[in-house]
Enzyme design. Structure first.
Site: not given
Ligand code: 9J3
Length: 293
Positions: A77, A150-151, A176, A197, A229
């Site tokens: 993200y 993450s995403m 995530w 994280d 993270h």
């Molecule tokens: O890709 C990411 O770091 C997801 C982190 C996150 O908190 O997304 C919430 C919208």
């Protein structure tokens, strides 16, 4: 005679090179795989455009002749390619073609990142065919892996849950995805997590993701002690997105080993991902699990 000499003068150094390479070949270690690999890294970004993502850079091992496996990597993200860059350099120095993508928008959800990763696999395969491609003829189409942060790690898991037949391995890092359930994944899965994280808490994301994998899947969970993270991201100028500790040596070495075994089918690396890590490395890991099938 002249012709013979000319051939001889070419062949002799080649022969010596081959012999010395054989003589000095050492089994890989986690320490050796923390350093750049044997190949020179080149990259380009004039790639065919696709609707699923905005832009990409393809890193490749310039002095490896052929048989490249492919790896597609999606950032998290608000992140860009830059946040994944070290993976491109490190993995391609070990012989892989690595496409790192920018999502269409910084906020694309994990499913869009999954679609982008699958499109990226097709682009890597296409680059193996395209006339004028720097890697034409060098890609092995059925040696493909996905990675993401993450995403992008959630996208990696989603993509593998729907398309394992197109893949050989995946490596999500600090993934995530709330309530992610990935029991249809059918390829060896290495998940990196961070003990500290605060964005995708391991107990809410990476760990339950790992627990949702099928018992039939070879899988490894490595939670970096004290890691945040961004522990498996590049160190960039953006303070928001920085690794808090330097664990790239361990993370990079395990990532290379996973891909060497499951993409390249190189058994020399298997001891590094069999059983527990060496004591010194286990001390840097807050939670570890390996299930080999
Ligand atoms: O890709 C990411 O770091 C997801 C982190 C996150 O908190 O997304 C919430 C919208």
């Amino acid at each position: 005679m002249k012709k013979f000499l000319a051939q001889f003068s070419v062949c002799l150094p080649t022969l010596f090179l081959m012999l010395s390479a054989t003589a000095v070949a050492q089994p890989p270690t986690l320490e050796s795989l923390a350093r750049p690999g044997p190949y020179q890294v080149a990259y380009y970004n004039q790639l065919p455009s696709v609707p699923e993502y905005a832009a990409a850079t393809l890193y490749f091992p310039a002095n490896r002749g052929t048989d490249f496996g492919g790896v597609a990597i999606a950032p998290g993200y608000t992140e860009t390619q830059e946040n994944m860059e070290w993976w491109g350099r490190h993995l391609s120095s070990y012989g892989f073609a690595v496409l790192i993508l920018d999502t269409n928008t910084p906020t694309d959800d994990p499913q869009l990142r999954a679609d982008a990763l699958m499109a990226a696999i097709d682009v890597i395969r296409g680059e193996g065919e395209r006339s004028g491609s720097p890697i034409r003829g060098k890609i092995v189409n059925d040696r493909m892996a996905l990675m993401g942060h993450s995403m992008g790690g959630g996208g990696t898991l989603l993509a593998a849950n729907s398309h394992s037949e197109q893949l050989k391995a995946i490596i999500p890092f600090t993934p995530w995805l709330p309530d992610g359930e990935f029991s249809a994944i059918n390829v060896p899965t290495l998940i990196f997590a961070g003990e500290d994280d605060q964005i995708a808490e391991a107990d809410e994301h990476a760990w339950p993701h790992f627990q949702s994998l099928s018992e039939d899947v070879t899988r490894m969970y490595v939670e970096v002690a004290g890691g945040n993270h961004f522990v498996a991201n590049s160190a960039t100028d953006d303070e928001r997105l920085l690794p808090n500790i330097d664990a790239h040596d361990l993370i990079g070495a395990l990532g290379v080993s996973w891909l060497k075994v499951y993409l390249d089918e190189d058994e020399a690396y298997r001891p590094l991902i069999s059983g527990e890590l060496p004591t010194a490395q286990m001390e840097r890991v807050s939670r570890f699990q390996l299930e080999s099938q």
